[in-house]
Motif scaffolding. Structure first.
Motif, PDB file in Angstrom:
ATOM      1  N   SER A  65       0.803  -1.214   0.000  1.00 54.03           N
ATOM      2  CA  SER A  65       0.000   0.000   0.000  1.00 54.03           C
ATOM      3  C   SER A  65       0.836   1.264   0.000  1.00 54.03           C
ATOM      4  O   SER A  65       0.292   2.354   0.136  1.00 54.03           O
ATOM      5  CB  SER A  65      -0.929  -0.003   1.222  1.00 54.03           C
ATOM      6  OG  SER A  65      -1.902   1.009   1.117  1.00 54.03           O
ATOM      7  N   ALA A  66       2.167   1.150  -0.169  1.00 55.04           N
ATOM      8  CA  ALA A  66       3.050   2.310  -0.243  1.00 55.04           C
ATOM      9  C   ALA A  66       4.388   1.848  -0.774  1.00 55.04           C
ATOM     10  O   ALA A  66       4.735   0.663  -0.692  1.00 55.04           O
ATOM     11  CB  ALA A  66       3.210   2.963   1.133  1.00 55.04           C
ATOM     12  N   LEU A  67       5.152   2.797  -1.328  1.00 59.69           N
ATOM     13  CA  LEU A  67       6.477   2.485  -1.851  1.00 59.69           C
ATOM     14  C   LEU A  67       7.363   3.705  -1.670  1.00 59.69           C
ATOM     15  O   LEU A  67       6.939   4.834  -1.931  1.00 59.69           O
ATOM     16  CB  LEU A  67       6.396   2.104  -3.336  1.00 59.69           C
ATOM     17  CG  LEU A  67       7.652   1.529  -3.976  1.00 59.69           C
ATOM     18  CD1 LEU A  67       8.017   0.186  -3.343  1.00 59.69           C
ATOM     19  CD2 LEU A  67       7.454   1.363  -5.489  1.00 59.69           C
ATOM     20  N   GLY A  75      19.164   1.801  -4.416  1.00 61.18           N
ATOM     21  CA  GLY A  75      18.691   0.504  -4.873  1.00 61.18           C
ATOM     22  C   GLY A  75      17.777  -0.208  -3.905  1.00 61.18           C
ATOM     23  O   GLY A  75      17.315  -1.314  -4.194  1.00 61.18           O
ATOM     24  N   VAL A  76      17.486   0.430  -2.748  1.00 60.97           N
ATOM     25  CA  VAL A  76      16.615  -0.158  -1.743  1.00 60.97           C
ATOM     26  C   VAL A  76      15.272   0.574  -1.768  1.00 60.97           C
ATOM     27  O   VAL A  76      15.213   1.804  -1.853  1.00 60.97           O
ATOM     28  CB  VAL A  76      17.239  -0.078  -0.337  1.00 60.97           C
ATOM     29  CG1 VAL A  76      16.246  -0.558   0.723  1.00 60.97           C
ATOM     30  CG2 VAL A  76      18.514  -0.905  -0.286  1.00 60.97           C
ATOM     31  N   PHE A  77      14.178  -0.204  -1.668  1.00 64.33           N
ATOM     32  CA  PHE A  77      12.830   0.360  -1.678  1.00 64.33           C
ATOM     33  C   PHE A  77      12.047  -0.246  -0.522  1.00 64.33           C
ATOM     34  O   PHE A  77      12.111  -1.453  -0.282  1.00 64.33           O
ATOM     35  CB  PHE A  77      12.133   0.068  -3.009  1.00 64.33           C
ATOM     36  CG  PHE A  77      12.880   0.610  -4.188  1.00 64.33           C
ATOM     37  CD1 PHE A  77      12.616   1.878  -4.662  1.00 64.33           C
ATOM     38  CD2 PHE A  77      13.881  -0.141  -4.798  1.00 64.33           C
ATOM     39  CE1 PHE A  77      13.329   2.399  -5.743  1.00 64.33           C
ATOM     40  CE2 PHE A  77      14.597   0.364  -5.867  1.00 64.33           C
ATOM     41  CZ  PHE A  77      14.318   1.642  -6.338  1.00 64.33           C
ATOM     42  N   TRP A  78      11.316   0.599   0.193  1.00 60.13           N
ATOM     43  CA  TRP A  78      10.519   0.164   1.345  1.00 60.13           C
ATOM     44  C   TRP A  78       9.051   0.067   0.973  1.00 60.13           C
ATOM     45  O   TRP A  78       8.528   0.894   0.228  1.00 60.13           O
ATOM     46  CB  TRP A  78      10.683   1.137   2.509  1.00 60.13           C
ATOM     47  CG  TRP A  78      12.076   1.198   3.071  1.00 60.13           C
ATOM     48  CD1 TRP A  78      13.018   2.136   2.823  1.00 60.13           C
ATOM     49  CD2 TRP A  78      12.668   0.257   3.977  1.00 60.13           C
ATOM     50  NE1 TRP A  78      14.173   1.857   3.506  1.00 60.13           N
ATOM     51  CE2 TRP A  78      13.983   0.701   4.222  1.00 60.13           C
ATOM     52  CE3 TRP A  78      12.227  -0.909   4.583  1.00 60.13           C
ATOM     53  CZ2 TRP A  78      14.852   0.018   5.059  1.00 60.13           C
ATOM     54  CZ3 TRP A  78      13.103  -1.590   5.417  1.00 60.13           C
ATOM     55  CH2 TRP A  78      14.390  -1.133   5.657  1.00 60.13           C
ATOM     56  N   SER A  79       8.377  -0.937   1.528  1.00 54.55           N
ATOM     57  CA  SER A  79       6.938  -1.080   1.335  1.00 54.55           C
ATOM     58  C   SER A  79       6.311  -1.595   2.621  1.00 54.55           C
ATOM     59  O   SER A  79       7.018  -1.961   3.581  1.00 54.55           O
ATOM     60  CB  SER A  79       6.622  -2.023   0.171  1.00 54.55           C
ATOM     61  OG  SER A  79       5.242  -2.005  -0.141  1.00 54.55           O
ATOM     62  N   LEU A  80       4.984  -1.625   2.653  1.00 56.57           N
ATOM     63  CA  LEU A  80       4.250  -2.081   3.838  1.00 56.57           C
ATOM     64  C   LEU A  80       2.914  -2.656   3.418  1.00 56.57           C
ATOM     65  O   LEU A  80       2.421  -2.412   2.314  1.00 56.57           O
ATOM     66  CB  LEU A  80       4.071  -0.943   4.842  1.00 56.57           C
ATOM     67  CG  LEU A  80       3.543   0.408   4.337  1.00 56.57           C
ATOM     68  CD1 LEU A  80       2.041   0.402   4.102  1.00 56.57           C
ATOM     69  CD2 LEU A  80       3.884   1.515   5.337  1.00 56.57           C
ATOM     70  N   LEU A  92      13.034  -4.004  -0.334  1.00 54.38           N
ATOM     71  CA  LEU A  92      12.980  -4.695  -1.617  1.00 54.38           C
ATOM     72  C   LEU A  92      14.009  -4.107  -2.563  1.00 54.38           C
ATOM     73  O   LEU A  92      14.464  -2.971  -2.377  1.00 54.38           O
ATOM     74  CB  LEU A  92      11.586  -4.534  -2.245  1.00 54.38           C
ATOM     75  CG  LEU A  92      10.362  -4.682  -1.348  1.00 54.38           C
ATOM     76  CD1 LEU A  92       9.125  -4.160  -2.062  1.00 54.38           C
ATOM     77  CD2 LEU A  92      10.183  -6.140  -0.956  1.00 54.38           C
ATOM     78  N   ASP A  93      14.319  -4.865  -3.620  1.00 54.73           N
ATOM     79  CA  ASP A  93      15.056  -4.266  -4.723  1.00 54.73           C
ATOM     80  C   ASP A  93      14.061  -3.848  -5.801  1.00 54.73           C
ATOM     81  O   ASP A  93      12.842  -4.003  -5.638  1.00 54.73           O
ATOM     82  CB  ASP A  93      16.145  -5.202  -5.249  1.00 54.73           C
ATOM     83  CG  ASP A  93      15.604  -6.470  -5.913  1.00 54.73           C
ATOM     84  OD1 ASP A  93      14.395  -6.515  -6.246  1.00 54.73           O
ATOM     85  OD2 ASP A  93      16.382  -7.423  -6.090  1.00 54.73           O
ATOM     86  N   ALA A  94      14.568  -3.330  -6.913  1.00 49.03           N
ATOM     87  CA  ALA A  94      13.689  -2.781  -7.940  1.00 49.03           C
ATOM     88  C   ALA A  94      12.840  -3.832  -8.644  1.00 49.03           C
ATOM     89  O   ALA A  94      11.858  -3.503  -9.304  1.00 49.03           O
ATOM     90  CB  ALA A  94      14.513  -2.012  -8.971  1.00 49.03           C
ATOM     91  N   SER A  95      13.192  -5.115  -8.491  1.00 46.08           N
ATOM     92  CA  SER A  95      12.386  -6.180  -9.097  1.00 46.08           C
ATOM     93  C   SER A  95      11.294  -6.684  -8.167  1.00 46.08           C
ATOM     94  O   SER A  95      10.447  -7.486  -8.575  1.00 46.08           O
ATOM     95  CB  SER A  95      13.287  -7.351  -9.500  1.00 46.08           C
ATOM     96  OG  SER A  95      13.761  -8.050  -8.352  1.00 46.08           O
ATOM     97  N   GLY A  96      11.338  -6.250  -6.892  1.00 41.01           N
ATOM     98  CA  GLY A  96      10.381  -6.720  -5.901  1.00 41.01           C
ATOM     99  C   GLY A  96      10.913  -7.793  -4.991  1.00 41.01           C
ATOM    100  O   GLY A  96      10.199  -8.253  -4.089  1.00 41.01           O
ATOM    101  N   ALA A  97      12.163  -8.209  -5.176  1.00 40.95           N
ATOM    102  CA  ALA A  97      12.750  -9.253  -4.331  1.00 40.95           C
ATOM    103  C   ALA A  97      13.121  -8.680  -2.968  1.00 40.95           C
ATOM    104  O   ALA A  97      13.609  -7.557  -2.870  1.00 40.95           O
ATOM    105  CB  ALA A  97      13.979  -9.840  -4.999  1.00 40.95           C
ATOM    106  N   PRO A  98      12.914  -9.437  -1.884  1.00 32.77           N
ATOM    107  CA  PRO A  98      13.256  -8.940  -0.541  1.00 32.77           C
ATOM    108  C   PRO A  98      14.759  -8.875  -0.348  1.00 32.77           C
ATOM    109  O   PRO A  98      15.528  -9.628  -0.943  1.00 32.77           O
ATOM    110  CB  PRO A  98      12.609  -9.967   0.389  1.00 32.77           C
ATOM    111  CG  PRO A  98      12.511 -11.210  -0.427  1.00 32.77           C
ATOM    112  CD  PRO A  98      12.301 -10.772  -1.841  1.00 32.77           C
TER     113      PRO A  98
END
Length: 591
Positions: A65-67, A75-80, A92-98
């Motif tokens: 519900s957020a990025l 290269g690091v992305f947070w989500s919840l 996550l990385d840009a492909s969605g992998a943890p």
């Protein structure tokens, strides 16, 4: 987002802005500036679907519900996860992998009542928005501030500090739920020394911006004052600002807005800033952030990851400011006298309504898995299933002249759901004076409804009775924004379609019931979700009452046509007999 020097003290002087939604209609003038930009001409309909570039692989991240792109770790992305889950952030990385053991780390001291948003502060802390408020009645809204962990560390940090909680309220929310203003935020961003937050518009498409005076957990809860509004036109589900703070993007269910300003400190919504719009379909997309200077990264609640190049944006019209009317608070208006109980059969029956949420699809959000039944007979398979619409059958069993069975002039349509209520009053137009028995009457909040290939199914209102045309000649349609047919009232809220115990009733001009409260929440009907419709699984006979077991949910619909369903207990009822409503007894008077 830029990484600034760490601030040693709490952000006492920071101005944190929050953008929320507002439901408006004709009434007293609203003093707030209203910003608007015309959409680009010749937008494709339906909007093109984005191709997924990856999948969210963290097994517990089931409803992203957020990025947020990490300002400290390239290269690091947070989500919840959305509401009700564990208070966990996922790296996550840009492909969605943890990434690493910190991916899936619990935020100590925090509670996920309805997490919807992520942002970053210049002092290295993340902002987690426990700000979802779909029912418009929360009194425990808050931001959590938490030092950003290092997701690529070999082990999780020992004894991570608890998150600091910043509670807040809204200065213009005087009732819980408030019945006009929608205090439901979803998207944050930090720029000009101020975090910002964005939420979905409601029926009229306007969002509202609010400001925090401080981010100090030691101070009492603050009441946020409204500052300005922008007409996004569709639910806004996330926001992000470029590293140079010159571009702001707002994600919606119909695409994304991009605002470009000449320098930090100038307004994103006023000239000389410019606006652009990229139309696309990406399922229920609720996360957006900057991948690089030319590309945006998106996620949806179906666990897909998308790339959106800036080249997809098309220039919108110039940004303008205007003054618009503001609907007064419903809770200050006197409630109408309670009508007398219905003495006989109703003059109309609620036949069907869509509860499909904006950004979702009827039946199944997964296009590959969706069967041929996950569509509307007339609209086909379109996102949102045509927006907010209702369908009635004119029964009027006591009418002496079936050709003029129902006079809709001066009739009030009362509606209510978990977070709002209102009334539409029909005008004295002659077009409403004689609705025939057996007619199907649809009401829609959108002026124009388009099918899956972009063809116009209906535009405006159409109340001509033409039975010689066949079944479609018995279909009448009313656009609730038609000022010649709707005299006054409060637009039906389309916060999530009409899937939160939505009910309607009708009263004549003398306050006599034509139809009592009908819909979800009238026992035994319950459990309609945001990918379904409510429909009458039976013929519209005089013995149908609001509590009839014939009312149920379904994953296919028949806008403006007799209902179809499969006999059986379940909504999919495999192996059951296919049925279609029989309206010939109501229409037997016409030859």
């Amino acid at each position: 987002m830029p990484c600034s020097p760490v601030l040693a003290a709490p952000l006492r002087s920071a101005t944190f802005t929050i953008i929320l939604s507002l439901l408006t209609a004709a009434a007293a003038a609203d003093s707030l500036p209203h910003h608007r930009a015309a959409l680009p001409v010749d937008l494709p309909s339906p909007p093109p679907a984005l191709s997924a570039s990856g999948r969210l692989a963290a097994p517990d991240l089931v409803e992203s519900s957020a990025l947020l792109a990490s300002p400290a770790h390239p290269g690091v992305f947070w989500s919840l996860n959305d509401s009700g889950g564990q208070p966990v952030l996922y790296a996550l990385d840009a492909s969605g992998a943890p990434l690493g053991p910190a991916a899936g780390g619990i935020v100590p001291g925090a509670r996920n009542t309805d997490w919807e948003a992520l942002a970053a502060l210049p002092d290295g802390r993340l902002v987690i928005g426990d700000i979802g408020n779909n029912a418009n009645q929360r009194r425990d809204l808050a931001l959590y501030l938490w030092p950003e962990p290092a997701p690529r560390a070999d082990g999780a940090a020992a004894n991570p500090p608890p998150a600091a909680r910043i509670p807040f309220t809204y200065a213009d929310q005087t009732a819980f739920p408030h019945l006009v203003l929608r205090h439901d935020a979803e998207a944050p961003a930090w720029f000009d020394d101020a975090p910002h937050l964005v939420s979905p518009p409601r029926a009229d498409g306007w969002t509202t911006r609010y400001r925090f005076a401080h981010l100090d957990p030691a101070l009492p809860p603050q009441a946020l004052d409204p500052l300005a509004r922008f007409h996004a036109g569709s639910p806004v589900t996330d926001a992000s600002v470029s590293t140079d703070q010159l571009r702001l993007v707002l994600l919606t269910y119909r695409g994304a807005w991009l605002f470009t300003r000449p320098a930090p400190g100038t307004d994103f919504w006023s000239p000389p800033a410019t606006a652009a719009f990229a139309p696309f379909s990406a399922g229920q997309a609720e996360g957006i952030t900057w991948l690089d200077a030319d590309t945006l990264l998106l996620t949806n609640e179906g666990r897909d990851v998308f790339h959106l190049p800036l080249s997809a944006f098309r220039p919108a019209g110039p940004l303008v400011v205007e003054t618009l009317p503001l609907l007064p608070a419903l809770e200050t208006a006197p409630a109408p006298p309670e009508p007398a109980p219905l003495a006989g059969p109703p003059a109309l029956l609620l036949n069907e309504y869509t509860a499909v949420r904006a950004g979702r699809w009827l039946g199944d959000d997964d296009h590959a898995a969706a069967g041929p039944e996950s569509r509307d007979l007339r609209l086909g398979r379109v996102m949102g299933n045509g927006g907010t619409w209702l369908e009635f059958v004119v029964t009027a069993p006591g009418a002496s002249d079936p050709a003029r069975a129902l006079d809709l002039r001066g009739v009030s349509l009362d509606w209510r759901q978990a977070s709002a209520r209102g009334t539409l009053v029909f005008s004295d137009s002659p077009a409403l004076a004689a609705l025939p028995r057996g007619a199907i009457l649809t009401l829609a909040t959108e002026r124009e409804l388009r099918g899956e290939r972009g063809h116009v199914v209906v535009s405006g209102s159409r109340l001509a009775f033409e039975p010689r045309r066949g079944p479609d000649g018995w279909w009448l349609h009313l656009w609730t924004g038609d000022e010649t047919l709707v005299e006054s009232g409060h637009p039906i809220s389309d916060e999530h379609g009409t899937n939160e115990d939505f009910q309607v009733r009708l009263r004549d001009r003398d306050n006599r019931l034509l139809m009592d409260w009908t819909g979800e929440g009238v026992p035994p009907l319950s459990g309609i979700n945001s990918r379904e419709v409510m429909l009458l699984r039976g013929d519209p006979t005089p013995d149908i009452r609001p509590d009839s077991p014939a009312y149920g949910d379904a994953t296919s619909s028949t806008f403006g046509a007799p209902n179809r369903w499969t006999e059986g207990k379940g909504k999919k009822a495999a192996g059951g007999a296919e049925r279609e409503q029989d309206l010939t007894p109501l229409r037997a008077w016409w030859r």
